[in-house]
Design an enzyme around this catalytic site. Structure first.
Site, mmCIF file in Angstrom:
data_model
loop_
_atom_site.group_PDB
_atom_site.id
_atom_site.type_symbol
_atom_site.label_atom_id
_atom_site.label_comp_id
_atom_site.label_asym_id
_atom_site.label_seq_id
_atom_site.Cartn_x
_atom_site.Cartn_y
_atom_site.Cartn_z
ATOM 1 N N GLY A 1 0.760 -1.375 -0.072
ATOM 2 C CA GLY A 1 -0.119 -0.099 -0.113
ATOM 3 C C GLY A 1 0.849 1.126 -0.079
ATOM 4 N N LYS B 1 -1.020 5.598 -5.471
ATOM 5 C CA LYS B 1 -2.034 5.045 -6.461
ATOM 6 C C LYS B 1 -2.978 6.326 -6.638
ATOM 7 C CE LYS B 1 -3.327 1.596 -3.599
ATOM 8 N NZ LYS B 1 -2.383 1.454 -2.844
ATOM 9 N N GLY B 2 -3.242 7.073 -5.551
ATOM 10 C CA GLY B 2 -4.188 8.059 -5.583
ATOM 11 C C GLY B 2 -3.611 9.123 -6.959
ATOM 12 N N THR C 1 -3.776 7.824 6.678
ATOM 13 C CA THR C 1 -5.137 7.202 7.438
ATOM 14 C C THR C 1 -4.853 7.735 9.152
ATOM 15 O OG1 THR C 1 -6.008 6.062 5.751
ATOM 16 C CG2 THR C 1 -7.113 5.806 8.008
ATOM 17 N N ASP D 1 12.023 11.069 -7.040
ATOM 18 C CA ASP D 1 12.495 12.133 -6.409
ATOM 19 C C ASP D 1 13.090 12.113 -5.096
ATOM 20 O OD1 ASP D 1 9.635 12.143 -6.298
ATOM 21 O OD2 ASP D 1 9.909 13.942 -5.118
ATOM 22 N N ALA E 1 -8.049 3.118 3.452
ATOM 23 C CA ALA E 1 -7.203 3.741 2.563
ATOM 24 C C ALA E 1 -7.047 5.057 2.652
ATOM 25 C CB ALA E 1 -7.848 3.411 1.082
ATOM 26 N N GLY E 2 -5.848 5.623 2.200
ATOM 27 C CA GLY E 2 -5.671 7.212 2.536
ATOM 28 C C GLY E 2 -5.112 7.436 0.885
ATOM 29 N N HIS E 3 -5.934 7.896 0.119
ATOM 30 C CA HIS E 3 -5.338 8.427 -1.317
ATOM 31 C C HIS E 3 -5.046 10.016 -1.354
ATOM 32 C CE1 HIS E 3 -6.873 4.424 -3.038
ATOM 33 N NE2 HIS E 3 -5.823 4.068 -2.088
ATOM 34 N N THR E 4 -3.768 10.078 -1.722
ATOM 35 C CA THR E 4 -3.575 11.552 -1.450
ATOM 36 C C THR E 4 -3.345 12.177 -2.841
ATOM 37 O OG1 THR E 4 -2.289 11.017 0.505
ATOM 38 C CG2 THR E 4 -1.674 13.087 -0.485
HETATM 39 P P1 IMP Z 1 -6.690 -2.968 8.250
HETATM 40 O O1 IMP Z 1 -7.007 -3.038 6.777
HETATM 41 O O2 IMP Z 1 -7.039 -1.825 9.087
HETATM 42 O O3 IMP Z 1 -7.077 -4.074 8.872
HETATM 43 O O4 IMP Z 1 -5.032 -3.142 8.839
HETATM 44 C C1 IMP Z 1 -4.263 -4.393 8.368
HETATM 45 C C2 IMP Z 1 -2.917 -3.981 7.711
HETATM 46 O O5 IMP Z 1 -3.177 -3.119 6.591
HETATM 47 C C3 IMP Z 1 -2.382 -2.848 8.752
HETATM 48 O O6 IMP Z 1 -1.038 -3.497 8.722
HETATM 49 C C4 IMP Z 1 -2.695 -1.720 7.977
HETATM 50 O O7 IMP Z 1 -1.464 -0.640 8.492
HETATM 51 C C5 IMP Z 1 -2.425 -2.011 6.606
HETATM 52 N N1 IMP Z 1 -3.255 -1.039 5.821
HETATM 53 C C6 IMP Z 1 -4.462 -1.003 5.534
HETATM 54 N N2 IMP Z 1 -4.907 0.019 4.859
HETATM 55 C C7 IMP Z 1 -3.573 0.342 4.482
HETATM 56 C C8 IMP Z 1 -3.475 1.649 3.236
HETATM 57 O O8 IMP Z 1 -4.095 2.013 2.704
HETATM 58 N N3 IMP Z 1 -2.117 1.628 3.096
HETATM 59 C C9 IMP Z 1 -1.016 1.048 3.859
HETATM 60 N N4 IMP Z 1 -1.492 0.032 4.809
HETATM 61 C C10 IMP Z 1 -2.589 -0.313 4.901
#
Ligand code: IMP
Length: 408
Positions: A12, A16-17, A286, A319, A39-42
């Site tokens: 992750g 991607k954002g 996030t 970069d 997810a946190g898409h920037t």
């Molecule tokens: P959950 O998806 O909140 O259950 O987290 C499970 C694992 O996935 C943890 O290690 C989170 O930090 C990781 N994770 C969940 N969503 C993301 C994301 O968007 N980016 C990076 N890691 C993520």
């Protein structure tokens, strides 16, 4: 033009954002198909940074937006994002699939309870209720968006089931009312809408969340998310035929990061890792947690490419490496004195493999412009192309939409 699936190839946070936003101009819609508000898409536009957890990244380009049935939807987070978009004067054309599983405070609390019970083996989840929501869906106790819209969700019976998991079931009366308001007037059949668009010559981007190594089945289980992250999940989770998936564009960082617990063979700590973290702003979008840092891992990447049938790669954050005096790529793992190059054979022992590195020329001080990539950078990109047997069609050299180089 065919559809395009954009997926993460690492753990992750590959960028991607930005890549979805970059490509969205050429497409007519963007659909989220997996995960939820974890997810946190920037997206960076001028001096503004936008982070969205649920709204698809095509929103700044005024595209049709879809939240597909495979997403676990937290209506309150969505409500905040809708308010933000309104405040920013962003007009949205959003369809939510009626089959979306809803995430309530029950699932977020359960997430925290399970994490606490795991003690030192906690997964480091985002606490957004993702795993519990998918689990509750499998147990068929959680409402779908359409159940709220039709008024058929029976809170009293649900509470009886929820109390099997915790003594303190949160009062969901207020949540039910707010959630119903958020989804009212926005529900539809996402798969049918996408097919209709395709039939009239329009195409859609399928925006993945998380990355291959966090896939529930194929990732570094149990340190994974609750959803499937592979490209092959796109059609099933959206409700479109397999052949509608389109091209697969995999996104990878020029180094690796991971947030949360779990194995990470190329992880580094110390000065170089700290520089990459600070310069690359490697903090969870996030949760704000510092991301763990490591070198590019060809062993894991070959696995990710194979599992997804990746057609092209977008390589991001090059970069950041121009501020770092070292450059390494992991080409194999050492396991009990022998070299392993196949990720799946290393998987059962992944927490004790050590990386075998190839040292490359550092990018320190190089200037990256859209006109021409410096020789050392181009050599790195070509090296990856040779090893992965996939074209790197796009290179990101800054956080801005314009800092993107298309390679012919
Ligand atoms: P959950 O998806 O909140 O259950 O987290 C499970 C694992 O996935 C943890 O290690 C989170 O930090 C990781 N994770 C969940 N969503 C993301 C994301 O968007 N980016 C990076 N890691 C993520």
């Amino acid at each position: 033009m065919e559809n395009l699936s954009i997926i993460g190839l690492q753990w992750g946070d590959e960028g991607k954002g930005k890549i979805v936003d970059y490509h969205a101009g050429r497409f007519d819609g963007v659909a989220r198909y997996n995960g939820g508000s974890n997810a946190g898409h920037t997206i960076v536009l001028g001096n503004r940074t936008y982070v969205f957890h649920l709204l698809p990244s095509g929103l700044l380009k005024g595209k049709r937006l879809f939240i597909g049935p495979g997403v676990v939807l937290d209506p309150l987070t969505l409500s905040e994002e809708l308010d933000l978009a309104k405040k920013e004067g962003i007009k949205l054309d959003l369809t939510i699939d009626g089959r979306c599983t809803l995430v309530s405070p029950f699932e977020t609390e359960l997430d925290a309870i399970i994490e606490k019970a795991r003690g030192s083996k906690a997964l480091g989840t985002t606490r957004r209720g993702i795993g519990p929501a998918y689990a509750m869906r499998a147990l068929r106790v959680v409402p779908r968006a359409m159940d709220l819209a039709s008024g058929s969700f029976d809170l009293t019976s649900a509470k009886a089931l929820y109390s099997l998991f915790t003594k303190d079931v949160p009062d969901l009366t207020g949540w039910l009312k707010s959630a119903s308001e958020v989804i009212r007037g926005r529900l539809g059949d996402v798969g049918a809408s996408i097919l209709e668009m395709n039939e009239s010559g329009k195409s859609v981007i399928f925006e993945g969340a998380q990355g291959v190594l966090l896939d529930l089945i194929h990732g570094t289980y149990p340190y994974v998310t609750g959803a499937h992250t592979l490209a092959s999940y796109v059609p099933a989770s959206l409700g479109i035929p397999a052949k509608s998936e389109g091209k697969v564009l995999g996104v990878a960082k020029a180094y690796t990061t991971r947030v949360g617990s779990g194995p990470f063979p190329t992880e580094i700590t110390g000065r170089v890792a700290d520089s990459i973290r600070e310069i690359g702003k490697e903090y969870g979008a996030t949760t704000g947690r510092p991301r763990r840092i490591g070198w590019f891992d060809l062993v894991a990447m070959k696995y990710a490419v194979r599992l997804n049938g990746v057609d092209e790669i977008a390589l991001t954050k090059l970069d950041i490496l121009t501020k770092v005096g070292e450059m390494k790529v992991c080409v194999a793992y050492k396991l009990d004195g022998r070299e392993v190059t196949e990720f799946s054979s290393a998987l059962p022992f992944i927490d004790r493999v050590t990386p075998v590195y190839e040292d490359l020329q550092s990018f320190l001080g190089l200037e990256l412009t859209r006109a021409k990539l410096p020789r050392a950078v181009d050599a790195f990109v070509q090296h990856l192309e040779r090893e992965l047997k996939v074209k790197v069609s796009l290179v990101s050299i800054g956080e801005e939409r314009t800092a993107t180089v298309e390679r012919g």
